[in-house]
Design a protein around this motif. Sequence first.
Motif, PDB file in Angstrom:
ATOM      1  N   LYS A 134      16.897   3.114  76.719  1.00  0.00           N
ATOM      2  CA  LYS A 134      17.514   3.962  75.706  1.00  0.00           C
ATOM      3  C   LYS A 134      17.498   3.261  74.348  1.00  0.00           C
ATOM      4  N   MET A 135      17.828   1.973  74.345  1.00  0.00           N
ATOM      5  CA  MET A 135      17.818   1.221  73.095  1.00  0.00           C
ATOM      6  C   MET A 135      16.408   1.105  72.521  1.00  0.00           C
ATOM      7  N   GLN A 136      15.426   0.856  73.402  1.00  0.00           N
ATOM      8  CA  GLN A 136      14.042   0.733  72.946  1.00  0.00           C
ATOM      9  C   GLN A 136      13.529   2.053  72.393  1.00  0.00           C
ATOM     10  N   ASP A 137      13.844   3.150  73.065  1.00  0.00           N
ATOM     11  CA  ASP A 137      13.408   4.464  72.604  1.00  0.00           C
ATOM     12  C   ASP A 137      14.019   4.788  71.248  1.00  0.00           C
ATOM     13  N   GLN A 138      15.280   4.431  71.057  1.00  0.00           N
ATOM     14  CA  GLN A 138      15.934   4.674  69.773  1.00  0.00           C
ATOM     15  C   GLN A 138      15.306   3.831  68.674  1.00  0.00           C
ATOM     16  N   GLU A 139      14.959   2.571  69.014  1.00  0.00           N
ATOM     17  CA  GLU A 139      14.336   1.677  68.041  1.00  0.00           C
ATOM     18  C   GLU A 139      12.970   2.207  67.618  1.00  0.00           C
TER      19      GLU A 139
ATOM     20  N   ALA B   6      11.878   5.335  67.833  1.00  0.00           N
ATOM     21  CA  ALA B   6      12.041   6.617  67.144  1.00  0.00           C
ATOM     22  C   ALA B   6      12.487   6.441  65.695  1.00  0.00           C
ATOM     23  N   SER B   7      13.134   5.320  65.402  1.00  0.00           N
ATOM     24  CA  SER B   7      13.635   5.091  64.039  1.00  0.00           C
ATOM     25  C   SER B   7      12.533   4.663  63.080  1.00  0.00           C
TER      26      SER B   7
END
Length: 208
Positions: free
Chosen positions: A25-30, A32-33
């Motif tokens: 989840k953290m990697q996907d958010q990173e 996507a940003s």
Amino acid sequence: MPDQPIEQEQAAQARHREKMQKRKKMQDQEVASKSIEKGLLMVNTGPGKGKSTAAFGMVLRTLGYGQHVVVVQFIKGAWDTGERRALERFDDLVEWHALGEGFTWETQDRNRDIAACERAWAVARQAFARPDVALVVLDELNVALRYDYLPIKQVLADIAARVPGQHVVVTGRNAKPDLMEAADLVTEMGAVKHHFKNGVKAQQGVEF
């Protein structure tokens, strides 16, 4: 009691799964940003082996997408190297310009070295102006800049003026601070251990 190891394993698997889900989840958010797409200036420097090798790895990756590459070699001279032989098979996509005359301790002629670097830089400037070129490799440019064979301000200005979207990789030891400041990516190759120190000569397929 005999089921306890199975229960412990299941509990460990559940904890690992939960941990990896949070990490994903953290990697996907990173990821996507990040929305910027641009031509990058990348510098491979440091005392360790592999600076040019890493750049040629990017060349291979670029060729995999059918994009054009220009390689301009400063200082080294027209070496017969494995990477040059391999990349010449992609002569429709790769332009290779070995415009140095050998290392500075070989030529022992500053004016001659400067003239060779100026000729190489003229080729590089032409590549910067071409929208069909996706990647420009400036191999050992850092060495030319270290000895002030080319003016750093002019080099940075010419690179900054390149066509939009074009990537540039600069290799060589002792990268100038101004170049590293201007770069989007700087990788320093560390020297931990090298067989050369133990009397092993440069070998085909490893050094050239």
